[in-house]
Motif scaffolding. Structure first.
Motif, short mmCIF file in Angstrom:
data_model
loop_
_atom_site.label_atom_id
_atom_site.label_comp_id
_atom_site.label_asym_id
_atom_site.label_seq_id
_atom_site.Cartn_x
_atom_site.Cartn_y
_atom_site.Cartn_z
N ARG A 180 0.80 -1.22 0.00
CA ARG A 180 0.00 0.00 0.00
C ARG A 180 0.84 1.27 0.00
O ARG A 180 0.30 2.37 -0.15
CB ARG A 180 -0.94 -0.03 1.21
CG ARG A 180 -2.07 -1.02 1.01
CD ARG A 180 -2.61 -1.58 2.31
NE ARG A 180 -3.72 -2.52 2.03
CZ ARG A 180 -3.54 -3.76 1.59
NH1 ARG A 180 -2.33 -4.22 1.38
NH2 ARG A 180 -4.58 -4.54 1.34
N LEU A 181 2.14 1.14 0.16
CA LEU A 181 3.02 2.31 0.20
C LEU A 181 3.05 3.09 -1.12
O LEU A 181 3.02 4.33 -1.09
CB LEU A 181 4.43 1.88 0.60
CG LEU A 181 5.47 2.99 0.73
CD1 LEU A 181 5.05 4.03 1.76
CD2 LEU A 181 6.84 2.39 1.09
N PRO A 182 3.12 2.45 -2.29
CA PRO A 182 3.16 3.23 -3.53
C PRO A 182 1.98 4.19 -3.69
O PRO A 182 2.16 5.33 -4.15
CB PRO A 182 3.17 2.16 -4.62
CG PRO A 182 3.78 0.97 -3.98
CD PRO A 182 3.28 1.01 -2.56
N LYS A 183 0.78 3.76 -3.32
CA LYS A 183 -0.38 4.65 -3.43
C LYS A 183 -0.25 5.83 -2.48
O LYS A 183 -0.60 6.97 -2.83
CB LYS A 183 -1.66 3.87 -3.14
CG LYS A 183 -2.91 4.72 -3.32
CD LYS A 183 -4.18 3.92 -3.08
CE LYS A 183 -5.42 4.81 -3.24
NZ LYS A 183 -6.67 4.03 -3.00
N ALA A 184 0.27 5.58 -1.28
CA ALA A 184 0.44 6.66 -0.31
C ALA A 184 1.42 7.71 -0.84
O ALA A 184 1.22 8.91 -0.67
CB ALA A 184 0.92 6.11 1.02
N VAL A 185 2.48 7.25 -1.50
CA VAL A 185 3.50 8.17 -2.02
C VAL A 185 3.00 8.89 -3.27
O VAL A 185 3.06 10.12 -3.37
CB VAL A 185 4.81 7.41 -2.32
CG1 VAL A 185 5.81 8.32 -3.04
CG2 VAL A 185 5.41 6.85 -1.04
N ALA A 186 2.52 8.12 -4.25
CA ALA A 186 2.15 8.70 -5.55
C ALA A 186 0.84 9.45 -5.51
O ALA A 186 0.72 10.54 -6.09
CB ALA A 186 2.09 7.59 -6.60
N HIS A 187 -0.16 8.89 -4.85
CA HIS A 187 -1.50 9.48 -4.89
C HIS A 187 -1.77 10.39 -3.71
O HIS A 187 -2.04 11.59 -3.87
CB HIS A 187 -2.55 8.37 -4.95
CG HIS A 187 -3.96 8.87 -4.94
ND1 HIS A 187 -4.52 9.52 -6.02
CD2 HIS A 187 -4.92 8.83 -3.97
CE1 HIS A 187 -5.77 9.86 -5.73
NE2 HIS A 187 -6.03 9.46 -4.49
N THR A 188 -1.68 9.85 -2.50
CA THR A 188 -2.04 10.63 -1.31
C THR A 188 -1.06 11.78 -1.07
O THR A 188 -1.47 12.91 -0.81
CB THR A 188 -2.09 9.72 -0.06
OG1 THR A 188 -2.81 8.53 -0.38
CG2 THR A 188 -2.80 10.44 1.08
N ALA A 189 0.25 11.49 -1.15
CA ALA A 189 1.24 12.54 -0.93
C ALA A 189 1.50 13.36 -2.18
O ALA A 189 2.12 14.43 -2.11
CB ALA A 189 2.54 11.92 -0.43
N GLY A 190 1.05 12.88 -3.33
CA GLY A 190 1.18 13.64 -4.57
C GLY A 190 2.60 13.77 -5.08
O GLY A 190 2.97 14.80 -5.67
N ALA A 191 3.42 12.75 -4.90
CA ALA A 191 4.79 12.79 -5.43
C ALA A 191 4.72 12.87 -6.96
O ALA A 191 3.98 12.12 -7.60
CB ALA A 191 5.56 11.55 -5.01
N PRO A 192 5.48 13.76 -7.58
CA PRO A 192 5.41 13.94 -9.03
C PRO A 192 5.97 12.75 -9.80
O PRO A 192 6.73 11.94 -9.29
CB PRO A 192 6.25 15.20 -9.26
CG PRO A 192 7.17 15.27 -8.10
CD PRO A 192 6.42 14.69 -6.93
N ALA A 193 5.57 12.67 -11.07
CA ALA A 193 6.07 11.62 -11.96
C ALA A 193 7.60 11.66 -11.99
O ALA A 193 8.21 12.74 -12.01
CB ALA A 193 5.51 11.80 -13.36
N GLY A 194 8.20 10.48 -11.99
CA GLY A 194 9.65 10.38 -12.01
C GLY A 194 10.30 10.32 -10.64
O GLY A 194 11.51 10.11 -10.54
N THR A 195 9.51 10.47 -9.59
CA THR A 195 10.05 10.44 -8.23
C THR A 195 10.53 9.04 -7.85
O THR A 195 9.89 8.04 -8.17
CB THR A 195 8.98 10.89 -7.22
OG1 THR A 195 8.64 12.26 -7.45
CG2 THR A 195 9.46 10.72 -5.78
N THR A 196 11.65 8.98 -7.16
CA THR A 196 12.09 7.73 -6.53
C THR A 196 12.26 8.02 -5.04
O THR A 196 12.85 9.02 -4.64
CB THR A 196 13.42 7.23 -7.11
OG1 THR A 196 14.41 8.27 -7.01
CG2 THR A 196 13.26 6.80 -8.54
N LEU A 197 11.74 7.11 -4.23
CA LEU A 197 11.81 7.26 -2.78
C LEU A 197 12.26 5.94 -2.19
O LEU A 197 11.68 4.90 -2.47
CB LEU A 197 10.45 7.67 -2.21
CG LEU A 197 10.36 7.84 -0.69
CD1 LEU A 197 9.45 9.00 -0.33
CD2 LEU A 197 9.84 6.56 -0.02
#
Length: 273
Positions: A180-197
């Motif tokens: 469930r972490l990818p959704k939290a980073v990409a969608h909920t936190a709004g990390a921009p395209a191309g982000t690596t965390l």
């Protein structure tokens, strides 16, 4: 593992955690049952009540007839009201009543799991009030193993009795939360395209994972190492669990890279309801 081995592993993880809860609370004096936990509005008694209530409902027991007070500040949704009702019903129960009911529920539920005829992929009912529906049998067992282990840890922190951070349920929780972490980073936190965390977790359960946000804004997680991530978060296993399960902002968390993005991710790290 085969599907049947997976079912067995989830069942064993659930058994380990729920029996650990029973052993943990059995000797508690009356006053300790009122200790606050990190679950908003819930005491030790309330967490144990919730565990009993869910397992009882899975056994087919009728929900209690009870009028829930309207002034409970932590109850803000219909789903929260659904899970609160059997909890509130037990707030007048004594320590002996609580431990006796928990032990009896464990006996009944363990027997039901041993005698279960469902295949791993068979759709079964998930009794969750407004969120009720069907899901594969193995997924139901996985969710129960996860939930009971997390609540065991809630109780251990409230009672200052650490333990079982590397129990079988911890490994179930690791995989459940990482999915469930990818959704939290990409969608909920709004990390921009191309982000690596990168998330680097130490302690009883160790892992290093990279979350990547693709050109469409969709997140994914893998075990490959990113040499120059936009953000790297380093924390211990218990801190990861508390953050991912919405148990406040414990620390410490070491942040490297884009501090503003890291703060957004940490503020939206919770992936549970």
């Amino acid at each position: 593992m085969t599907d049947n081995q997976t079912v067995q592993a989830y069942t064993e993880a659930w058994t380990h955690s729920i029996e650990s809860i029973s052993e943990l609370v059995a000797p508690l004096p009356e006053g300790s049952w009122n200790r606050a936990t990190e679950c908003p509005g819930w005491s030790v008694r309330d967490v144990v009540s919730h565990v009993i209530a869910v397992e009882s409902e899975l056994l087919g027991d009728p929900r209690p007839i009870h009028s829930l007070p309207r002034d409970l500040r932590h109850v803000t949704t219909e789903f929260a009201r659904y899970i609160e009702l059997p909890v509130d019903k037990r707030r007048c129960h004594t320590a002996l009543e609580m431990t006796s009911e928990l032990e009896y529920t464990i006996i009944r539920r363990s027997r039901a799991l041993r005698n279960a005829k469902q295949t791993p992929g068979e759709l079964v009912r998930w009794p969750a009030g407004p969120l009720a529906g069907e899901l594969p049998y193995h997924e139901l067992l996985r969710m129960r193993a996860f939930d009971v282990w997390v609540h065991e840890q809630d109780l251990r922190r409230a009672l200052d009795t650490p333990g079982n951070l590397d129990a079988p349920g911890a490994l179930v929780a690791r995989d459940f939360l990482l999915e469930r972490l990818p959704k939290a980073v990409a969608h909920t936190a709004g990390a921009p395209a191309g982000t690596t965390l990168v998330v680097d977790v130490t302690g009883p359960v160790e892992f290093l994972r990279t979350v990547r946000v693709d050109s469409t804004g969709r997140g994914s997680v893998d075990e490959s190492i990113s040499l120059a991530p936009d953000v790297q978060l380093t924390m211990d296993w218990e801190t990861y669990v508390r953050l991912a399960c919405g148990r406040g902002r414990p620390g410490p968390v070491t942040v490297e890279g884009d501090k503003e993005l890291a703060e957004r991710v940490l503020a939206n790290f919770s992936v549970t309801i």
